[in-house]
Design a protein around this motif. Sequence first.
Motif, mmCIF file in Angstrom:
data_model
loop_
_atom_site.group_PDB
_atom_site.id
_atom_site.type_symbol
_atom_site.label_atom_id
_atom_site.label_comp_id
_atom_site.label_asym_id
_atom_site.label_seq_id
_atom_site.Cartn_x
_atom_site.Cartn_y
_atom_site.Cartn_z
ATOM 1 N N ILE A 1 11.521 43.588 90.230
ATOM 2 C CA ILE A 1 10.182 43.509 89.643
ATOM 3 C C ILE A 1 9.355 44.742 90.012
ATOM 4 O O ILE A 1 8.554 45.225 89.212
ATOM 5 C CB ILE A 1 9.463 42.230 90.121
ATOM 6 N N PHE A 2 9.556 45.257 91.225
ATOM 7 C CA PHE A 2 8.842 46.438 91.694
ATOM 8 C C PHE A 2 9.842 47.561 91.987
ATOM 9 O O PHE A 2 11.013 47.295 92.272
ATOM 10 C CB PHE A 2 8.048 46.133 92.969
ATOM 11 N N PRO A 3 9.374 48.833 91.950
ATOM 12 C CA PRO A 3 10.253 49.945 92.313
ATOM 13 C C PRO A 3 10.725 49.824 93.760
ATOM 14 O O PRO A 3 10.056 49.201 94.593
ATOM 15 C CB PRO A 3 9.351 51.185 92.136
ATOM 16 N N THR A 4 11.871 50.409 94.054
ATOM 17 C CA THR A 4 12.454 50.310 95.392
ATOM 18 C C THR A 4 11.536 50.906 96.446
ATOM 19 O O THR A 4 11.096 52.052 96.340
ATOM 20 C CB THR A 4 13.807 51.032 95.429
ATOM 21 N N LYS A 5 11.206 50.093 97.473
ATOM 22 C CA LYS A 5 10.389 50.516 98.606
ATOM 23 C C LYS A 5 11.043 50.012 99.874
ATOM 24 O O LYS A 5 11.683 48.963 99.890
ATOM 25 C CB LYS A 5 8.969 49.929 98.507
ATOM 26 N N GLY A 6 10.881 50.755 100.947
ATOM 27 C CA GLY A 6 11.461 50.354 102.221
ATOM 28 C C GLY A 6 10.562 49.392 102.972
ATOM 29 O O GLY A 6 9.850 49.796 103.891
ATOM 30 N N LEU A 7 10.577 48.113 102.580
ATOM 31 C CA LEU A 7 9.747 47.110 103.236
ATOM 32 C C LEU A 7 10.612 45.958 103.724
ATOM 33 O O LEU A 7 11.455 45.451 102.988
ATOM 34 C CB LEU A 7 8.682 46.569 102.271
ATOM 35 N N THR A 8 10.373 45.533 104.945
ATOM 36 C CA THR A 8 11.119 44.416 105.506
ATOM 37 C C THR A 8 10.541 43.090 105.009
ATOM 38 O O THR A 8 9.390 43.019 104.577
ATOM 39 C CB THR A 8 11.059 44.442 107.041
ATOM 40 N N LEU A 9 11.349 42.041 105.077
ATOM 41 C CA LEU A 9 10.871 40.690 104.816
ATOM 42 C C LEU A 9 10.326 40.143 106.131
ATOM 43 O O LEU A 9 11.059 40.051 107.120
ATOM 44 C CB LEU A 9 12.011 39.808 104.306
ATOM 45 N N PRO A 10 9.031 39.794 106.189
ATOM 46 C CA PRO A 10 8.407 39.405 107.461
ATOM 47 C C PRO A 10 9.190 38.341 108.219
ATOM 48 O O PRO A 10 9.561 37.307 107.656
ATOM 49 C CB PRO A 10 7.036 38.874 107.012
ATOM 50 N N PHE A 11 9.453 38.634 109.502
ATOM 51 C CA PHE A 11 10.104 37.739 110.463
ATOM 52 C C PHE A 11 11.592 37.493 110.178
ATOM 53 O O PHE A 11 12.260 36.847 110.968
ATOM 54 C CB PHE A 11 9.391 36.381 110.538
ATOM 55 N N ILE A 12 12.108 38.000 109.076
ATOM 56 C CA ILE A 12 13.493 37.738 108.686
ATOM 57 C C ILE A 12 14.370 38.978 108.846
ATOM 58 O O ILE A 12 15.478 38.903 109.389
ATOM 59 C CB ILE A 12 13.567 37.239 107.223
ATOM 60 N N SER A 13 13.889 40.116 108.381
ATOM 61 C CA SER A 13 14.697 41.337 108.382
ATOM 62 C C SER A 13 15.015 41.815 109.795
ATOM 63 O O SER A 13 14.258 41.555 110.743
ATOM 64 C CB SER A 13 13.970 42.457 107.629
ATOM 65 N N TYR A 14 16.115 42.538 109.901
ATOM 66 C CA TYR A 14 16.497 43.159 111.165
ATOM 67 C C TYR A 14 15.528 44.299 111.480
ATOM 68 O O TYR A 14 15.104 45.040 110.598
ATOM 69 C CB TYR A 14 17.922 43.708 111.068
ATOM 70 N N GLY A 15 15.200 44.451 112.750
ATOM 71 C CA GLY A 15 14.351 45.561 113.159
ATOM 72 C C GLY A 15 13.309 45.122 114.164
ATOM 73 O O GLY A 15 12.655 44.094 113.974
ATOM 74 N N GLY A 16 13.147 45.893 115.217
ATOM 75 C CA GLY A 16 12.262 45.494 116.293
ATOM 76 C C GLY A 16 10.797 45.742 116.049
ATOM 77 O O GLY A 16 9.953 44.894 116.353
ATOM 78 N N ASN A 17 10.445 46.903 115.477
ATOM 79 C CA ASN A 17 9.041 47.266 115.335
ATOM 80 C C ASN A 17 8.274 46.259 114.479
ATOM 81 O O ASN A 17 7.217 45.759 114.865
ATOM 82 C CB ASN A 17 8.924 48.665 114.727
ATOM 83 N N SER A 18 8.808 45.955 113.294
ATOM 84 C CA SER A 18 8.129 45.030 112.385
ATOM 85 C C SER A 18 8.028 43.644 113.005
ATOM 86 O O SER A 18 6.971 42.990 112.943
ATOM 87 C CB SER A 18 8.893 44.954 111.054
ATOM 88 N N LEU A 19 9.093 43.184 113.622
ATOM 89 C CA LEU A 19 9.127 41.844 114.205
ATOM 90 C C LEU A 19 8.114 41.710 115.337
ATOM 91 O O LEU A 19 7.372 40.713 115.422
ATOM 92 C CB LEU A 19 10.538 41.549 114.719
#
Length: 367
Positions: free
Chosen positions: A327-345
């Motif tokens: 639906i939207f152009p490709t952007k590097g955004l995590t899914l809150p609380f689900i995606s792998y990665g320490g900073n966002s979590l």
Amino acid sequence: MISDRPLTVLYLWSILIGFGVIAVASVSVHLADAWINSMLIRHLGYAIVSGAALVLAYLIPTKRYSQFHRLAWILALLIAGLVLIPGIGIESGGGRRWISLHFFTLQASEVVKPLLLIYIAGYVANNFERTQRSIAPLLTVLGAVGLVLGLVFLEPDYGTVAIMGTVTVGVLFLAKARLSHLFVLGSFAISGIAALLYLEPYRVSRLATLFSPWEEGVKLNEGYQLTNSLISFGRGELTGTGLGTGLQKTFTPASHNDFIFATIAEEAGVIGASLVLFLLMALVYRISNIARESLREDRCFDSMLCYGVALLIGFQALIHVGVNAGIFPTKGLTLPFISYGGNSLVVLSALIGMVLRIDRTNRLKDA
């Protein structure tokens, strides 16, 4: 009665963190051919640190954040600028988005998000009535936020720019700024986006890929992630292929973070994907309730901060799912609380801690 609300927010956060652990384990199982692997262990470590961040943020009275909201903006500007300096910012994948702190790397844009939320909430709270009748405060807050996001744009991190720009306008709208003022400012923003598309032709190619991923995407060499993501949705059907059995994650780059929702849709089907969305929407709804309660008690900073957190989680989830679904152009955004990665979590969990602290203040006020 609102006494059950903090437990609800905490339960929703805990369940989402748990779903994230399961999702990361399922995505990473093919990397080591084992459920227990290095990616999962690191993510479990991030989850533990996130819990500590939530507790720490909960222990700090929100009036401290309000008192130092200008300092929060200065720190956001400093971090957004530091990451662009060679030798400080780490260059990877054509961008400079991380600062090395030896033991771990700091993603500048993720740290900027809570700092800007604190600044926006503090500024709007201090100028609440002026915000409703004059365009000048809107220009001030949008100019200050725009300066920080301009540096984030240079990293480049377009996803954070889009999210925080939208959140800023959303908070101003909820602060009852005049629609005519927001419309004027929005017109300038749309003009700026159009100019960026004109100056960078590859962004136009991404739009072409969005509308025709199977034809234009292949021709422009831009549709690989999106086409594999769409195949994941098709393969999942109603109940999914089963945890760990997804095929498309082995072909989709960033299937553990930017495209993790597509993997969930493939392995857990419409039912599993819908459950994740329901939990996120329920969390946003609960946080919005806390914001409304704070506003009724004339605690504008607490209210605007909660609204900002709700908008951040909601819009980030919306765009992540929209990108995965084409639906939207490709952007590097995590899914809150689900995606792998320490900073966002860690950052999002700390924001949940602030929300819980605000709700505690609401309940003590009502006692």
